[in-house]
Design a protein around this motif. Structure first.
Motif, PDB file in Angstrom:
ATOM      1  N   TYR A 159       0.853  -1.202   0.000  1.00  0.00           N
ATOM      2  CA  TYR A 159       0.000   0.000   0.000  1.00  0.00           C
ATOM      3  C   TYR A 159       0.883   1.244   0.000  1.00  0.00           C
ATOM      4  CZ  TYR A 159      -3.918  -3.096   1.175  1.00  0.00           C
ATOM      5  OH  TYR A 159      -4.870  -4.078   1.162  1.00  0.00           O
ATOM      6  N   GLY A 160       0.256   2.400  -0.157  1.00  0.00           N
ATOM      7  CA  GLY A 160       0.974   3.673  -0.117  1.00  0.00           C
ATOM      8  C   GLY A 160       0.161   4.701   0.647  1.00  0.00           C
ATOM      9  N   GLN A 161       0.658   5.910   0.687  1.00  0.00           N
ATOM     10  CA  GLN A 161      -0.005   6.972   1.448  1.00  0.00           C
ATOM     11  C   GLN A 161      -1.354   7.360   0.844  1.00  0.00           C
ATOM     12  OE1 GLN A 161       1.756   6.558   4.429  1.00  0.00           O
ATOM     13  NE2 GLN A 161       0.499   8.408   4.517  1.00  0.00           N
ATOM     14  N   ASP A 162      -1.507   7.143  -0.459  1.00  0.00           N
ATOM     15  CA  ASP A 162      -2.766   7.511  -1.115  1.00  0.00           C
ATOM     16  C   ASP A 162      -3.693   6.312  -1.343  1.00  0.00           C
ATOM     17  OD1 ASP A 162      -1.258   6.279  -3.074  1.00  0.00           O
ATOM     18  OD2 ASP A 162      -1.486   7.873  -4.563  1.00  0.00           O
ATOM     19  N   SER A 163      -3.338   5.176  -0.785  1.00  0.00           N
ATOM     20  CA  SER A 163      -4.177   3.977  -0.964  1.00  0.00           C
ATOM     21  C   SER A 163      -5.481   4.114  -0.188  1.00  0.00           C
ATOM     22  CB  SER A 163      -3.439   2.735  -0.449  1.00  0.00           C
ATOM     23  OG  SER A 163      -2.235   2.530  -1.154  1.00  0.00           O
ATOM     24  N   MET A 164      -6.532   3.513  -0.733  1.00  0.00           N
ATOM     25  CA  MET A 164      -7.851   3.504  -0.080  1.00  0.00           C
ATOM     26  C   MET A 164      -8.312   2.072   0.120  1.00  0.00           C
ATOM     27  SD  MET A 164      -9.649   6.425  -2.423  1.00  0.00           S
ATOM     28  CE  MET A 164      -8.414   6.269  -3.741  1.00  0.00           C
ATOM     29  N   GLN A 174     -13.415  -9.218  -3.535  1.00  0.00           N
ATOM     30  CA  GLN A 174     -12.450  -8.143  -3.266  1.00  0.00           C
ATOM     31  C   GLN A 174     -11.967  -7.579  -4.595  1.00  0.00           C
ATOM     32  OE1 GLN A 174      -9.438  -9.200  -0.416  1.00  0.00           O
ATOM     33  NE2 GLN A 174      -8.845  -7.067  -0.087  1.00  0.00           N
ATOM     34  N   THR A 175     -12.040  -6.269  -4.709  1.00  0.00           N
ATOM     35  CA  THR A 175     -11.618  -5.568  -5.922  1.00  0.00           C
ATOM     36  C   THR A 175     -10.414  -4.703  -5.594  1.00  0.00           C
ATOM     37  OG1 THR A 175     -13.857  -5.486  -6.832  1.00  0.00           O
ATOM     38  CG2 THR A 175     -12.288  -3.838  -7.636  1.00  0.00           C
ATOM     39  N   PHE A 176      -9.374  -4.808  -6.397  1.00  0.00           N
ATOM     40  CA  PHE A 176      -8.182  -3.976  -6.271  1.00  0.00           C
ATOM     41  C   PHE A 176      -8.001  -3.164  -7.540  1.00  0.00           C
ATOM     42  CE2 PHE A 176      -7.220  -8.026  -4.103  1.00  0.00           C
ATOM     43  CZ  PHE A 176      -6.817  -7.607  -2.848  1.00  0.00           C
ATOM     44  N   GLN A 177      -7.500  -1.949  -7.414  1.00  0.00           N
ATOM     45  CA  GLN A 177      -6.836  -1.346  -8.556  1.00  0.00           C
ATOM     46  C   GLN A 177      -5.352  -1.234  -8.199  1.00  0.00           C
ATOM     47  OE1 GLN A 177      -6.660   2.289 -11.786  1.00  0.00           O
ATOM     48  NE2 GLN A 177      -7.650   2.717  -9.858  1.00  0.00           N
ATOM     49  N   SER A 180       7.235  -2.052  -9.938  1.00  0.00           N
ATOM     50  CA  SER A 180       6.292  -3.071  -9.502  1.00  0.00           C
ATOM     51  C   SER A 180       4.897  -2.425  -9.392  1.00  0.00           C
ATOM     52  CB  SER A 180       6.749  -3.652  -8.162  1.00  0.00           C
ATOM     53  OG  SER A 180       5.886  -4.698  -7.776  1.00  0.00           O
ATOM     54  N   TYR A 181       4.057  -2.909  -8.505  1.00  0.00           N
ATOM     55  CA  TYR A 181       2.713  -2.364  -8.352  1.00  0.00           C
ATOM     56  C   TYR A 181       2.403  -2.128  -6.881  1.00  0.00           C
ATOM     57  CZ  TYR A 181       1.904  -3.858 -13.138  1.00  0.00           C
ATOM     58  OH  TYR A 181       1.976  -4.017 -14.492  1.00  0.00           O
ATOM     59  N   TYR A 182       1.501  -1.183  -6.623  1.00  0.00           N
ATOM     60  CA  TYR A 182       0.933  -1.077  -5.280  1.00  0.00           C
ATOM     61  C   TYR A 182      -0.579  -0.966  -5.402  1.00  0.00           C
ATOM     62  CZ  TYR A 182      -0.006   3.994  -5.459  1.00  0.00           C
ATOM     63  OH  TYR A 182      -0.508   5.231  -5.760  1.00  0.00           O
ATOM     64  N   VAL A 183      -1.238  -1.184  -4.270  1.00  0.00           N
ATOM     65  CA  VAL A 183      -2.704  -1.165  -4.245  1.00  0.00           C
ATOM     66  C   VAL A 183      -3.173   0.266  -4.057  1.00  0.00           C
ATOM     67  CG1 VAL A 183      -4.771  -1.949  -3.033  1.00  0.00           C
ATOM     68  CG2 VAL A 183      -2.783  -3.477  -3.249  1.00  0.00           C
ATOM     69  N   PHE A 184      -3.851   0.812  -5.064  1.00  0.00           N
ATOM     70  CA  PHE A 184      -4.414   2.152  -4.943  1.00  0.00           C
ATOM     71  C   PHE A 184      -5.853   2.070  -4.406  1.00  0.00           C
ATOM     72  CE2 PHE A 184      -6.588   5.932  -6.760  1.00  0.00           C
ATOM     73  CZ  PHE A 184      -5.857   6.905  -6.126  1.00  0.00           C
ATOM     74  N   ASN A 185      -6.668   1.192  -4.988  1.00  0.00           N
ATOM     75  CA  ASN A 185      -8.041   0.960  -4.501  1.00  0.00           C
ATOM     76  C   ASN A 185      -8.170  -0.464  -3.967  1.00  0.00           C
ATOM     77  OD1 ASN A 185      -8.657   2.673  -7.370  1.00  0.00           O
ATOM     78  ND2 ASN A 185      -9.665   3.441  -5.540  1.00  0.00           N
ATOM     79  N   ASP A 186      -8.944  -0.629  -2.906  1.00  0.00           N
ATOM     80  CA  ASP A 186      -9.191  -1.945  -2.311  1.00  0.00           C
ATOM     81  C   ASP A 186     -10.587  -1.910  -1.696  1.00  0.00           C
ATOM     82  OD1 ASP A 186      -9.198  -4.322  -0.863  1.00  0.00           O
ATOM     83  OD2 ASP A 186      -7.296  -3.944   0.171  1.00  0.00           O
ATOM     84  N   VAL A 187     -11.468  -2.749  -2.195  1.00  0.00           N
ATOM     85  CA  VAL A 187     -12.833  -2.835  -1.659  1.00  0.00           C
ATOM     86  C   VAL A 187     -13.102  -4.294  -1.303  1.00  0.00           C
ATOM     87  CG1 VAL A 187     -15.296  -2.540  -2.124  1.00  0.00           C
ATOM     88  CG2 VAL A 187     -13.654  -0.890  -3.060  1.00  0.00           C
ATOM     89  N   LEU A 221     -23.132  -1.455  -1.954  1.00  0.00           N
ATOM     90  CA  LEU A 221     -22.611  -0.544  -2.982  1.00  0.00           C
ATOM     91  C   LEU A 221     -21.465   0.245  -2.354  1.00  0.00           C
ATOM     92  CD1 LEU A 221     -22.653   1.147  -5.533  1.00  0.00           C
ATOM     93  CD2 LEU A 221     -24.660   2.322  -4.688  1.00  0.00           C
ATOM     94  N   ASP A 222     -20.265   0.108  -2.920  1.00  0.00           N
ATOM     95  CA  ASP A 222     -19.091   0.838  -2.432  1.00  0.00           C
ATOM     96  C   ASP A 222     -18.497   1.616  -3.586  1.00  0.00           C
ATOM     97  OD1 ASP A 222     -18.866  -0.284   0.309  1.00  0.00           O
ATOM     98  OD2 ASP A 222     -18.545  -2.152  -0.756  1.00  0.00           O
ATOM     99  N   ALA A 223     -17.922   2.781  -3.283  1.00  0.00           N
ATOM    100  CA  ALA A 223     -17.309   3.602  -4.328  1.00  0.00           C
ATOM    101  C   ALA A 223     -16.062   4.277  -3.795  1.00  0.00           C
ATOM    102  CB  ALA A 223     -18.299   4.637  -4.839  1.00  0.00           C
ATOM    103  N   GLN A 224     -15.079   4.411  -4.657  1.00  0.00           N
ATOM    104  CA  GLN A 224     -13.836   5.136  -4.340  1.00  0.00           C
ATOM    105  C   GLN A 224     -13.402   5.892  -5.592  1.00  0.00           C
ATOM    106  OE1 GLN A 224     -10.911   2.193  -3.241  1.00  0.00           O
ATOM    107  NE2 GLN A 224     -11.843   1.779  -1.238  1.00  0.00           N
ATOM    108  N   PRO A 225     -12.751   7.046  -5.440  1.00  0.00           N
ATOM    109  CA  PRO A 225     -12.119   7.684  -6.601  1.00  0.00           C
ATOM    110  C   PRO A 225     -11.043   6.749  -7.152  1.00  0.00           C
ATOM    111  CG  PRO A 225     -11.994   9.093  -4.634  1.00  0.00           C
ATOM    112  CD  PRO A 225     -12.539   7.785  -4.194  1.00  0.00           C
ATOM    113  N   SER A 226     -10.973   6.591  -8.477  1.00  0.00           N
ATOM    114  CA  SER A 226     -10.019   5.647  -9.066  1.00  0.00           C
ATOM    115  C   SER A 226      -8.811   6.333  -9.689  1.00  0.00           C
ATOM    116  CB  SER A 226     -10.716   4.790 -10.120  1.00  0.00           C
ATOM    117  OG  SER A 226     -11.229   5.594 -11.158  1.00  0.00           O
ATOM    118  N   ASP A 227      -8.848   7.641  -9.819  1.00  0.00           N
ATOM    119  CA  ASP A 227      -7.696   8.386 -10.331  1.00  0.00           C
ATOM    120  C   ASP A 227      -7.913   9.869 -10.019  1.00  0.00           C
ATOM    121  OD1 ASP A 227      -9.464   9.424 -12.295  1.00  0.00           O
ATOM    122  OD2 ASP A 227      -8.891   7.901 -13.732  1.00  0.00           O
TER     123      ASP A 227
END
Lengths: 126, 126
Positions: free
Chosen positions: A31-36, A101-104, A111-118, B69-75
């Motif tokens: 994760y990072g500081q802007d991860s949700m 579970q949904t990740f962006q 590499s990659y980090y998790v920006f969105n996680d629901v 229903l969940d929502a997050q900003p994606s960018d």
């Protein structure tokens, strides 16, 4: 999608749940500081808050089993949308629960980090 | 997230499933040429292919009921990640099935369109 993205996605998902099930604190690297994270409707932002939440979950032993894994490119800058469904078993329960579970994932340092996680438990339809 | 995004998301989800359950062809307005749908592991791209797939599904009557229903900003450009879980009932089945559907909405012409769409039935954990 490209083979590279499929491989990256599968490796990420395998790594993520191994880390979750063995040492939740080690997920901080993903994760990072802007991860949700939205965990069962509770919204959290930033690696510190997210790891605290995961460590505070009211079970010590947990086991995820992935049933389905889908991935799509999420933008033109290398992001990947990853959707997992599966089952999880926690120590005090005898019956596994279904989850989705949904990740962006976004690129970071090669590499990659998790920006969105629901995360949501999915109950059987009535 | 901002109230505006919550309202946009709720309105989108309500509109989407009403359209799906009454006139699938009308969903064409919500996709674009670069939209992606992964429907039960089948990948499709472009509004034409997506609508054809949805119209070819082997049921005429279907009813979606949203449970979460969940929502997050994606960018940083106004994209929204939307994760829905719920139940659907198709004409030939008496028992509803659980599903999870993830969208990424992107801004277009003052509104939104579906860039990513991943649909999966979620079966009860064994």
């Amino acid at each position: 999608m490209a083979d590279f993205e499929n491989i990256a996605t599968e490796q990420f998902v395998e790594f993520y749940y191994k880390a979750f099930d063995s040492d939740r604190a080690s997920l901080a690297a993903l994760y990072g500081q802007d991860s949700m994270l939205t965990f069962e409707a509770s919204p959290l932002q930033g690696v510190g808050n997210i790891i605290q939440k995961l460590q505070d979950l009211p079970f010590k032993q947990v086991q995820h089993q992935v049933a389905t894994l889908d991935a799509q490119p999420s933008d033109e800058r290398g992001g990947i949308l990853v959707v997992v469904s599966g089952a999880l078993l926690v120590e005090e329960e005898r019956r596994p629960m279904s989850y989705a579970q949904t990740f962006q994932l976004k690129p970071r340092d090669g590499s990659y980090y998790v920006f969105n996680d629901v995360f949501r438990l999915v109950y059987p339809a009535a």
